[in-house]
Design a protein around this motif. Sequence first.
Motif, PDB file in Angstrom:
ATOM      1  N   VAL A 176     -15.149  81.048  42.505  1.00  0.00           N
ATOM      2  CA  VAL A 176     -13.826  81.664  42.562  1.00  0.00           C
ATOM      3  C   VAL A 176     -12.773  80.552  42.554  1.00  0.00           C
ATOM      4  O   VAL A 176     -12.955  79.501  43.168  1.00  0.00           O
ATOM      5  CB  VAL A 176     -13.697  82.548  43.817  1.00  0.00           C
ATOM      6  N   ASN A 177     -11.693  80.802  41.823  1.00  0.00           N
ATOM      7  CA  ASN A 177     -10.654  79.787  41.643  1.00  0.00           C
ATOM      8  C   ASN A 177      -9.971  79.413  42.960  1.00  0.00           C
ATOM      9  O   ASN A 177      -9.254  80.227  43.530  1.00  0.00           O
ATOM     10  CB  ASN A 177      -9.618  80.326  40.656  1.00  0.00           C
ATOM     11  N   PRO A 178     -10.172  78.196  43.447  1.00  0.00           N
ATOM     12  CA  PRO A 178      -9.579  77.812  44.734  1.00  0.00           C
ATOM     13  C   PRO A 178      -8.056  77.646  44.653  1.00  0.00           C
ATOM     14  O   PRO A 178      -7.380  77.637  45.667  1.00  0.00           O
ATOM     15  CB  PRO A 178     -10.271  76.487  45.063  1.00  0.00           C
ATOM     16  N   ASP A 179      -7.540  77.539  43.425  1.00  0.00           N
ATOM     17  CA  ASP A 179      -6.085  77.409  43.299  1.00  0.00           C
ATOM     18  C   ASP A 179      -5.384  78.701  43.688  1.00  0.00           C
ATOM     19  O   ASP A 179      -4.221  78.704  44.095  1.00  0.00           O
ATOM     20  CB  ASP A 179      -5.709  77.062  41.852  1.00  0.00           C
ATOM     21  N   LEU A 180      -6.092  79.833  43.569  1.00  0.00           N
ATOM     22  CA  LEU A 180      -5.474  81.117  43.913  1.00  0.00           C
ATOM     23  C   LEU A 180      -5.583  81.408  45.401  1.00  0.00           C
ATOM     24  O   LEU A 180      -4.773  82.123  45.963  1.00  0.00           O
ATOM     25  CB  LEU A 180      -6.141  82.252  43.127  1.00  0.00           C
ATOM     26  N   HIS A 181      -6.622  80.903  46.031  1.00  0.00           N
ATOM     27  CA  HIS A 181      -6.871  81.205  47.442  1.00  0.00           C
ATOM     28  C   HIS A 181      -7.208  79.914  48.178  1.00  0.00           C
ATOM     29  O   HIS A 181      -8.245  79.316  47.924  1.00  0.00           O
ATOM     30  CB  HIS A 181      -8.037  82.184  47.587  1.00  0.00           C
ATOM     31  N   GLY A 182      -6.332  79.541  49.075  1.00  0.00           N
ATOM     32  CA  GLY A 182      -6.498  78.275  49.776  1.00  0.00           C
ATOM     33  C   GLY A 182      -7.760  78.185  50.618  1.00  0.00           C
ATOM     34  O   GLY A 182      -8.309  77.105  50.828  1.00  0.00           O
ATOM     35  N   HIS A 183      -8.246  79.353  51.085  1.00  0.00           N
ATOM     36  CA  HIS A 183      -9.370  79.325  52.024  1.00  0.00           C
ATOM     37  C   HIS A 183     -10.718  79.237  51.328  1.00  0.00           C
ATOM     38  O   HIS A 183     -11.753  79.165  51.972  1.00  0.00           O
ATOM     39  CB  HIS A 183      -9.333  80.588  52.868  1.00  0.00           C
ATOM     40  N   ILE A 184     -10.742  79.327  49.999  1.00  0.00           N
ATOM     41  CA  ILE A 184     -12.019  79.319  49.263  1.00  0.00           C
ATOM     42  C   ILE A 184     -12.737  77.994  49.514  1.00  0.00           C
ATOM     43  O   ILE A 184     -12.147  76.920  49.459  1.00  0.00           O
ATOM     44  CB  ILE A 184     -11.753  79.500  47.754  1.00  0.00           C
ATOM     45  N   LYS A 185     -14.035  78.093  49.778  1.00  0.00           N
ATOM     46  CA  LYS A 185     -14.817  76.893  50.071  1.00  0.00           C
ATOM     47  C   LYS A 185     -15.347  76.329  48.759  1.00  0.00           C
ATOM     48  O   LYS A 185     -16.535  76.443  48.445  1.00  0.00           O
ATOM     49  CB  LYS A 185     -15.936  77.237  51.039  1.00  0.00           C
ATOM     50  N   ALA A 186     -14.445  75.748  47.991  1.00  0.00           N
ATOM     51  CA  ALA A 186     -14.787  75.290  46.641  1.00  0.00           C
ATOM     52  C   ALA A 186     -15.876  74.232  46.681  1.00  0.00           C
ATOM     53  O   ALA A 186     -16.780  74.215  45.844  1.00  0.00           O
ATOM     54  CB  ALA A 186     -13.538  74.743  45.957  1.00  0.00           C
ATOM     55  N   ASN A 187     -15.786  73.390  47.678  1.00  0.00           N
ATOM     56  CA  ASN A 187     -16.763  72.316  47.801  1.00  0.00           C
ATOM     57  C   ASN A 187     -18.175  72.867  47.983  1.00  0.00           C
ATOM     58  O   ASN A 187     -19.125  72.430  47.332  1.00  0.00           O
ATOM     59  CB  ASN A 187     -16.335  71.446  48.986  1.00  0.00           C
ATOM     60  N   ARG A 188     -18.290  73.857  48.851  1.00  0.00           N
ATOM     61  CA  ARG A 188     -19.617  74.441  49.080  1.00  0.00           C
ATOM     62  C   ARG A 188     -20.094  75.178  47.836  1.00  0.00           C
ATOM     63  O   ARG A 188     -21.277  75.139  47.481  1.00  0.00           O
ATOM     64  CB  ARG A 188     -19.570  75.386  50.280  1.00  0.00           C
ATOM     65  N   ALA A 189     -19.150  75.862  47.177  1.00  0.00           N
ATOM     66  CA  ALA A 189     -19.514  76.584  45.962  1.00  0.00           C
ATOM     67  C   ALA A 189     -20.041  75.599  44.918  1.00  0.00           C
ATOM     68  O   ALA A 189     -21.000  75.898  44.196  1.00  0.00           O
ATOM     69  CB  ALA A 189     -18.304  77.344  45.417  1.00  0.00           C
TER      70      ALA A 189
END
Lengths: 270, 238, 250
Positions: free
Chosen positions: A222-235
Amino acid sequence: MMRIVLSAILLVFAWGSASRAEQMKLAVTTSFHNSGLADILLPAILRDTGLDVQLLVVGTGQALRLGRAGDVDAILVHSRADEVEFVARGYGTYRREIMYNDFVFVGPASDPAAIGAAKNATQVMHALALAKLPFVSRGDDSGTHKKELSLWRAAGLDHTEFGAWYRAVGAGMGAALNTGSAMNAYLLSDRASWQNFRNKGDLAILSAGDPALINQYAYIPVNPDLHGHIKANRAARLEIWLTSDSAKTLINDYKISGMTMFTFNARSAD
Amino acid sequence: MVDTILPLVLTGAVAKRRGKRLIGPIDAEIGPVGFTIVMGPNGSGKTTLLRLMHGLQRLAEGTVDWQGTQIDVQKRQAYVFQNPIMLRRSVKENLSYPLSLRGVSKSSATKTVNDWAGRIHLDRALEQDAMMLSGGEKQKLALARALIQKPDVLFLDEPCANLDGRATREIEELLLETSRAGTRIVMATHDMGQARRLATDVMFMLQGNLHEFGAAKQFFAQPETPQARAFLNGDIIE
Amino acid sequence: MSPKPGQVDRAGLVHAMSDIFEGLKAAFWLLVALDRDLVEITLRSLQVSLSALVIASAIGLPFGTWLAIRRFRHRRTAIAVMNALMGLPPVVVGLVVYMLFSRTGPFGVFGLLFTPAAMIIAQVIIITPLIASIAHQSMRELWADYHDLLISLNTGHWQRIRTLMWDGRRALLTASLAGFGRAIGEVGAIMIVGGNIDHATRVLTTAIALETGKGDFALALGLGCVLIGLAIVVNLAIHRLSRTERDGRW
Ligand SMILES: Nc1ncnc2c1ncn2[C@@H]1O[C@H](COP(=O)(O)OP(=O)(O)OP(=O)(O)O)[C@@H](O)[C@H]1O
Ligand SMILES: [Mg+2]
């Protein structure tokens, strides 16, 4: 009284937010979950990466909604057109193909519609439309449902004009299989869900193998730019694992009753 | 508690129910001392009059005036209902309930409660469920629960209706004692003998009107109206 | 081979009976083995439903009582609305709570979606009207009994509510237990807001839905037996606790 309420609320919230280390949420489709592969992969993921992947088992439509709203960190689905659009709209970063299995036609073992004789999926669809015997459709906007609709379309048939024999149940794969088993109906199922299904009754696989029945799974962070809480690193770490050799071995070796279920086909990102 | 909330003055007081007159208009003054008995046939409005004075029955017209502040007036009255209302608790808890409302601590209430239970011969039933008491016991308990509040004015609606002779005498003694101690009592009864024994003055109700109101001696010896005379003779009046 | 209409499907009947038998057997083995996952989801079911019960009771019981004693202009409307809310479809509640607590929803920042807290919130919304309504019914009768006495004793509103709630505690307990029954057996809302995540938000009812989906009726039925057993045990336990306190009629 007030004190009881307050402490209850506190307790609940403390408990709700007490996060164990390195959790992430992944929305997957029912068909993937029903295959049982998740039960093999998740412990390995935890062991290899320390990620505690929480699965939300939903239909493809809902998985995409969850991703769009930022309620999950990544999605693993199987509906190419939707995935492409999801990424194009910026809800997801990109789509990465991980593996595929295939869809199979199941129906009464005696095969009164004679779809077993069909040479390809298009012929199967025609045979079904001609026989007008009970056919159970997922009808829930899931990947499997979309695949079924595309097959009718490819055969030049309009499912909205079918009679009462076409039953759209609006339910997950398992529930649809239960309905089909009870009605002795035909349906389209992914192979893994079918193989793992415990209530087969009189049903059996009658037709499979057409390349049009390939069921490709893709992973979309999921695009982390849209949602600050997204765990992009883990994804990202999960993605690395899912495309790794250890994933490849586990996926390719996964068998139900001696039958291979999935084929690993991860390549570099599109 | 230095001054009194009496006299109570009713002027043109009317009680209605859905626009229909129940009693009144009533003009009367309840002075600071005495034992008033309210008499009259069934349905003549005795209960309604007591409830109106106590503030349980809404006033439709006229005035009901007490002396003193609203809070004071409400706190210094007690009422014993025609059908005793028991809290679904033990005898002890029924007695201590009015005290607890006034913030009296459990420990300091205990002695008072035990005292009163003794006076109504329910000291052995303290822990018993009040709902299980006999009709007469319930009535005694309701009376004790009213008296435990040490009211200035006590309203009673036929408190001896379900009691035998002996219990009636007990209650009457209790009431006389209370009256002598300075509590103003207004009580409805059908018992002519009881009225004669207790009353200093009598309110005679008839068809929702205060038909006669005067000193007891005068009323029993020489009633002013033929209806009152007939009532005292035990004749049926409508 | 399908049976002719009106003819008993013997094979089907035998099949169904054996499914039920398998279910009972599965329940038995799950219990005997004290399966770790089973213990976990059972405890979570309890935790979620009991938390919801405590919160909903703390709101619903005083509110129902208050409605019984208070006369105000829109009282009838309030009661009608409350009784209507009693029939709220759980899925709708689930959907609304989902939308409120989704990251894009107004309460998204709390990050409560797919946690037991969200499940509790949904269940509180579902069972509070039920508890309030049943409490209101029984408190209304008690208030009719007590009305004159409590007015005569010059009680304040809070004193009235407290007296009614205490003296009517048996009836209120019944109201709460009805709420618990609805909460523990509820699946539609908690499936949506909890997500049925293994080791995080899976409870008995969502596990049953899952196993049914997999066609594993025996396991689903086994879990169902555990659920029913749990409901019975909780009811008995609460009744026992309340009875030891005082052995009276009320
Ligand atoms: N809440 C009410 N609704 C309708 N009518 C009422 C109500 N209260 C009293 N009444 C009527 O008012 C009249 C007076 O009633 P009340 O109870 O005051 O009589 P009473 O003198 O106390 O009679 P009893 O000797 O039987 O106790 C009766 O006709 C009664 O039916
Ligand atoms: Mg009366």
